[in-house]
Design a protein around this motif. Structure first.
Motif, PDB file in Angstrom:
ATOM      1  N   ASN A 182      15.469  73.323  64.477  1.00  0.00           N
ATOM      2  CA  ASN A 182      16.352  72.328  65.066  1.00  0.00           C
ATOM      3  C   ASN A 182      17.123  71.526  64.009  1.00  0.00           C
ATOM      4  OD1 ASN A 182      15.941  72.131  68.207  1.00  0.00           O
ATOM      5  ND2 ASN A 182      13.904  72.528  67.331  1.00  0.00           N
ATOM      6  N   VAL A 191      19.164  68.320  64.970  1.00  0.00           N
ATOM      7  CA  VAL A 191      18.519  67.277  65.780  1.00  0.00           C
ATOM      8  C   VAL A 191      17.953  66.164  64.907  1.00  0.00           C
ATOM      9  CG1 VAL A 191      16.585  66.807  67.345  1.00  0.00           C
ATOM     10  CG2 VAL A 191      17.999  68.846  67.674  1.00  0.00           C
ATOM     11  N   ARG A 223      21.951  56.341  63.523  1.00  0.00           N
ATOM     12  CA  ARG A 223      22.961  57.374  63.725  1.00  0.00           C
ATOM     13  C   ARG A 223      23.667  57.715  62.413  1.00  0.00           C
ATOM     14  NH1 ARG A 223      26.876  56.277  68.722  1.00  0.00           N
ATOM     15  NH2 ARG A 223      27.904  57.965  67.583  1.00  0.00           N
ATOM     16  N   ARG A 248      23.099  65.862  60.997  1.00  0.00           N
ATOM     17  CA  ARG A 248      22.559  65.913  62.350  1.00  0.00           C
ATOM     18  C   ARG A 248      23.632  65.476  63.350  1.00  0.00           C
ATOM     19  NH1 ARG A 248      17.076  67.769  61.509  1.00  0.00           N
ATOM     20  NH2 ARG A 248      17.104  68.002  59.232  1.00  0.00           N
ATOM     21  N   THR A 249      23.752  66.252  64.418  1.00  0.00           N
ATOM     22  CA  THR A 249      24.788  65.967  65.426  1.00  0.00           C
ATOM     23  C   THR A 249      24.207  65.776  66.822  1.00  0.00           C
ATOM     24  OG1 THR A 249      25.117  68.350  65.760  1.00  0.00           O
ATOM     25  CG2 THR A 249      26.549  67.242  64.159  1.00  0.00           C
ATOM     26  N   LEU A 250      22.899  65.959  66.965  1.00  0.00           N
ATOM     27  CA  LEU A 250      22.223  65.782  68.248  1.00  0.00           C
ATOM     28  C   LEU A 250      21.123  64.753  68.080  1.00  0.00           C
ATOM     29  CD1 LEU A 250      21.838  69.563  69.202  1.00  0.00           C
ATOM     30  CD2 LEU A 250      23.545  67.975  70.091  1.00  0.00           C
ATOM     31  N   TRP A 275      24.274  57.221  76.084  1.00  0.00           N
ATOM     32  CA  TRP A 275      23.342  58.324  76.001  1.00  0.00           C
ATOM     33  C   TRP A 275      23.168  58.964  77.379  1.00  0.00           C
ATOM     34  CZ3 TRP A 275      19.558  59.170  71.698  1.00  0.00           C
ATOM     35  CH2 TRP A 275      19.964  58.530  70.523  1.00  0.00           C
ATOM     36  N   ASP A 312      18.270  63.400  79.927  1.00  0.00           N
ATOM     37  CA  ASP A 312      18.128  64.846  80.070  1.00  0.00           C
ATOM     38  C   ASP A 312      16.805  65.278  80.690  1.00  0.00           C
ATOM     39  OD1 ASP A 312      20.606  65.513  78.899  1.00  0.00           O
ATOM     40  OD2 ASP A 312      19.773  65.260  76.898  1.00  0.00           O
ATOM     41  N   PRO A 317      18.722  69.080  74.276  1.00  0.00           N
ATOM     42  CA  PRO A 317      19.363  70.064  73.395  1.00  0.00           C
ATOM     43  C   PRO A 317      18.457  70.475  72.242  1.00  0.00           C
ATOM     44  CG  PRO A 317      20.160  67.885  72.866  1.00  0.00           C
ATOM     45  CD  PRO A 317      19.221  67.707  74.041  1.00  0.00           C
ATOM     46  N   SER A 334      19.667  61.895  75.169  1.00  0.00           N
ATOM     47  CA  SER A 334      20.344  62.521  74.037  1.00  0.00           C
ATOM     48  C   SER A 334      21.756  61.989  73.906  1.00  0.00           C
ATOM     49  CB  SER A 334      20.381  64.045  74.197  1.00  0.00           C
ATOM     50  OG  SER A 334      21.241  64.412  75.261  1.00  0.00           O
ATOM     51  N   ARG A 339      25.293  63.478  71.837  1.00  0.00           N
ATOM     52  CA  ARG A 339      25.864  64.597  71.095  1.00  0.00           C
ATOM     53  C   ARG A 339      27.140  64.147  70.405  1.00  0.00           C
ATOM     54  NH1 ARG A 339      23.327  66.005  75.709  1.00  0.00           N
ATOM     55  NH2 ARG A 339      22.349  68.055  75.919  1.00  0.00           N
TER      56      ARG A 339
END
Length: 337
Positions: A84, A87, A112, A120-122, A145, A148, A213, A334, A336
């Protein structure tokens, strides 16, 4: 007089401010669930040391929001290293008496930025929702956010009803007569280690994860040993049970975690039956076996908590048959980029 703005500082597990960082989490947990003991500081310290140790499966950081000499907010970021790669797991807490001052927003932005710098993008985070009006849910929604996955927390008051347990054991033993049930504590037997790693890998593909994700995780025997060592370092003992085929393959397992400093409430962790061995009530058998071990070794445990997606109907049915009852929710969120 207006309070001075908080400063954000990096922390290590052995820094002078780290106990106060741990206390922020404890204060939040006491506010959310006053009937539950908060997580001991030892658990946070052990995880912090795990992150800075070489060769581990995770990296990350801790930061604190500090006003004067007081820690008023806490941030933790966990970065998987073996899988991952996009993540990052973010956890933010603000002491209840210091909320609504923008501290959570600042800490979230810090997390972030740190994660994005590392590619990391997720971003993923969890919210314990003891009540429908959880401040964590409102915070996540306000920052865009997406929810999920929602799992229901279920609690079992101990001792478990003897007739319920005996009936479940008898029924599941008949359905899974070709399998042996084995139990162990803290360390998987060497001959079952690689099968245990496969089960952990399959937890990330076969158990319900909603729309989170996440990709399949990479597990091997050494990562299982790392996982086991981390629980010991955090002051937990783990009682496990597994179902083994006639040719010695581990095809189902369950873990039950007991915090040794606060053994009143245990946590049911992962439970999985390999897809190709389902239909034999193995999940029920391993859960019953570990309950028997718990009663023999830790009779002081008065409650067990577990979390399941309502879509996981077989496991929910087992828990309800044992007497677990709903006690809130855990939501996973999550973002993205």
């Amino acid at each position: 007089m207006t309070a001075p703005p908080a400063r954000i500082v990096d922390l290590g597990p052995d820094d002078d401010l780290f106990p106060a960082w741990c206390e922020v989490w404890a204060a939040v947990q006491r506010d959310d669930r006053p009937e539950d003991p908060p997580r001991p500081a030892q658990e946070h310290v052990a995880l912090g040391r795990e992150l800075v140790a070489p060769g581990g499966s995770r990296d990350g950081l801790h930061r604190a929001a500090v006003t004067g000499d007081a820690v008023v907010g806490a941030l933790r970021v966990l970065l998987p290293l073996r899988d991952n790669p996009a993540v990052a797991f973010l956890d933010v807490a603000v002491h209840p008496v210091h909320r609504r001052r923008g501290l959570g927003t600042r800490l979230l932005a810090e997390g972030r930025a740190y994660a994005a710098e590392r590619g990391r993008t997720l971003f993923i985070s969890e919210v314990d929702e003891a009540l429908p009006s959880s401040p964590g849910r409102a915070f996540a929604e306000r920052h865009g956010w997406t929810c999920d996955l929602v799992e229901t927390r279920r609690d079992l008051v101990l001792p478990v009803d003897a007739d319920r347990l005996s009936a479940l054991e008898a029924e599941s033993a008949r359905a899974g007569a070709g399998y042996e049930i084995r139990t162990w504590r803290d360390r998987t037997p060497d001959e079952l280690l690689e099968d245990r790693a496969l089960l952990e890998r399959r937890m990330t593909t076969d158990a319900p994860h909603g729309d989170l994700p996440v990709e399949e995780e990479e597990w091997d025997g050494e990562r299982i040993r790392e996982y086991e060592r981390s629980h010991v370092a955090r002051g937990r003992t783990v009682l496990s049970a597994g179902a083994v085929t006639a040719d010695g393959r581990l095809v189902a397992f369950t873990d039950l975690q007991v915090p040794l400093a606060q053994p009143g409430r245990a946590s049911q962790a992962g439970t999985l039956v390999l897809r190709e061995h389902r239909g034999h009530r193995l999940g029920a058998r391993v859960k019953a076996a570990v309950l028997r071990d718990l009663a023999a070794q830790f009779p002081e445990v008065r409650r067990i908590s577990t979390y399941n997606s309502d879509s996981n109907t077989p496991m929910v049915a087992v828990n309800e048959a044992l007497g677990f009852v709903p006690a809130g929710h855990l939501s996973s969120w999550s973002l993205r980029l």
